[in-house]
Design an enzyme around this catalytic site. Structure first.
Site, PDB file in Angstrom:
ATOM      1  N   HIS A 170     -31.555 -25.138 -17.149  1.00 51.43           N
ATOM      2  CA  HIS A 170     -31.410 -25.644 -18.520  1.00 51.43           C
ATOM      3  C   HIS A 170     -29.980 -26.106 -18.762  1.00 51.43           C
ATOM      4  CE1 HIS A 170     -35.386 -24.398 -19.461  1.00 51.43           C
ATOM      5  NE2 HIS A 170     -35.145 -23.114 -19.585  1.00 51.43           N
TER       6      HIS A 170
ATOM      7  N   HIS B 231     -33.202 -19.949 -13.502  1.00 50.55           N
ATOM      8  CA  HIS B 231     -33.962 -20.603 -14.567  1.00 50.55           C
ATOM      9  C   HIS B 231     -33.036 -21.120 -15.659  1.00 50.55           C
ATOM     10  CE1 HIS B 231     -37.776 -20.714 -17.149  1.00 50.55           C
ATOM     11  NE2 HIS B 231     -36.819 -20.882 -18.027  1.00 50.55           N
ATOM     12  N   GLU B 232     -32.145 -20.276 -16.134  1.00 45.12           N
ATOM     13  CA  GLU B 232     -31.274 -20.681 -17.247  1.00 45.12           C
ATOM     14  C   GLU B 232     -30.228 -21.698 -16.809  1.00 45.12           C
ATOM     15  OE1 GLU B 232     -32.440 -19.984 -19.976  1.00 45.12           O
ATOM     16  OE2 GLU B 232     -33.753 -18.324 -19.390  1.00 45.12           O
TER      17      GLU B 232
END
Lengths: 105, 246
Positions: free
Chosen positions: B129, B125-126
């Site tokens: 980003h 997920h990170e």
């Protein structure tokens, strides 16, 4: 697509085979329905596999349609306008030391 | 900072679900304080930190989602260094992690990540980003639509909204439920890091959803499980041949 010498299918035939098998699997049906609310369409992978094999065995000119199929996939992936502007180069501070590390030095 | 709301991964006891508490904006208060952001050396924090580091290492070395993201970022000029770009810290609230665009660092909440599967998902997920930060001019702090877009992509592509994870959260739905989950989790993530109303967050997600839900870079598809992620990585490694032959 480059004409003449040097062209080959964009993916190895084993890849088309693997994608077609995955597309037809029960698990993929479930995933696709969960995301899109409809059954997946796998026919194009089957056609691509057949064309790839044709080229491998007979260097058939019909392999051209592989290019069209793949270009259609690329177009479909790019049809939505991006929310942001793409960079020409990575962020300048990506590799710089952390502010804390700078203070310690 | 873009954050991932906390939940327990698959395998946890039935009845656990995503906690929908309001989380204050500044979920990493120690990052704002002067001095060393790492906590002191009490044995309980050290144990959590050690566990976090070991799970992170395993994720970076073995998880196919993460390996593709690392390759894609290297290709874009943002090679990831574990010591520089990751930090295991204690966090307030129920957040699992976050991406700090001002320092180009991924924060992993060592007190809230309980399993290897959870670590895999948070890192994926990170890194999405971080990948967005690397390849685009994302106005993290000044345009909530940009934040919303990255959160939609992260919820969509990290496995956050897999059928199994949603069932464990007791969110039952099948037909197109994935999209509902992506919208809801994107809104939660925005609210975890921005002091705005739910209506503003929802409006931002609605505006960008069509575009960002269909932006599958660098995977080229929604990776529903590790098989899809491996196929996506295979396609990424084959991209030179692919683009020179279409």
């Amino acid at each position: 697509m480059a004409d003449g010498g040097g062209w080959r299918p964009p993916r190895p035939c084993e890849t088309y085979s693997a994608e077609w098998k995955l597309c037809r699997s029960a698990r993929h049906f479930l995933h696709h329905y969960y995301v899109h609310g409809e059954r997946p369409a796998c026919e194009q992978w089957r056609r691509d596999l057949a064309n790839c094999r044709e080229w491998e065995e007979r260097r058939s000119a019909e392999a051209q349609s592989l290019c069209e199929s793949e270009r259609a996939r690329v177009q479909a992936a790019r049809k939505h306008t991006l929310v942001w502007a793409l960079r020409q180069s990575p962020p300048a501070d990506w590799h710089l030391p952390l502010p804390q590390e700078e203070k310690d030095q | 900072m873009a954050g991932a709301p906390d939940e327990s991964g698959p395998g946890s006891a039935a009845g656990e679900q995503l906690q929908q508490q309001h989380v204050a904006c500044q979920v990493f208060p120690e990052r704002l304080a002067q001095g060393n952001p790492q906590q002191g050396f009490l044995s309980s924090f050290f144990t959590n930190n050690q566990k976090c580091q070991l799970m992170l290492l395993k994720t970076l070395q073995t998880n196919p989602y993460v390996k593709l993201l690392l390759d894609a970022m290297k290709h874009s000029g943002c090679a990831v260094n574990k010591e520089r770009h990751f930090s295991c810290e204690d966090c307030d609230g129920n957040v699992s992690g976050g991406f700090d665009a001002s320092t180009s660092q991924i924060v992993l909440c060592q007190n809230n990540i309980g399993s290897q599967a959870h670590m895999n998902r948070v890192v994926t997920h990170e890194l999405i980003h971080a990948f967005d930060h690397c390849r685009a001019h994302v106005h993290w702090f000044t345009d909530v639509r940009h934040l919303a877009c990255s959160e939609v992509r992260a919820a969509n592509l990290s496995g956050d909204c897999s059928l199994v994870n949603e069932i464990f959260r007791l969110h039952f739905g099948l037909k197109q439920h994935h999209q509902t989950c992506v919208r809801d989790r994107a809104i939660l993530s925005i609210l975890a890091v921005r002091n705005i109303s739910k209506e503003v967050a929802q409006k931002a997600v609605d505006e960008v959803f069509e575009s960002c839900f269909n932006d599958h870079e660098p995977f080229g598809r929604i990776p529903h499980n590790k098989t899809y992620a491996r196929y996506a990585h295979r396609d990424f490694q084959n991209r030179d041949r692919y683009y020179s032959n279409i």
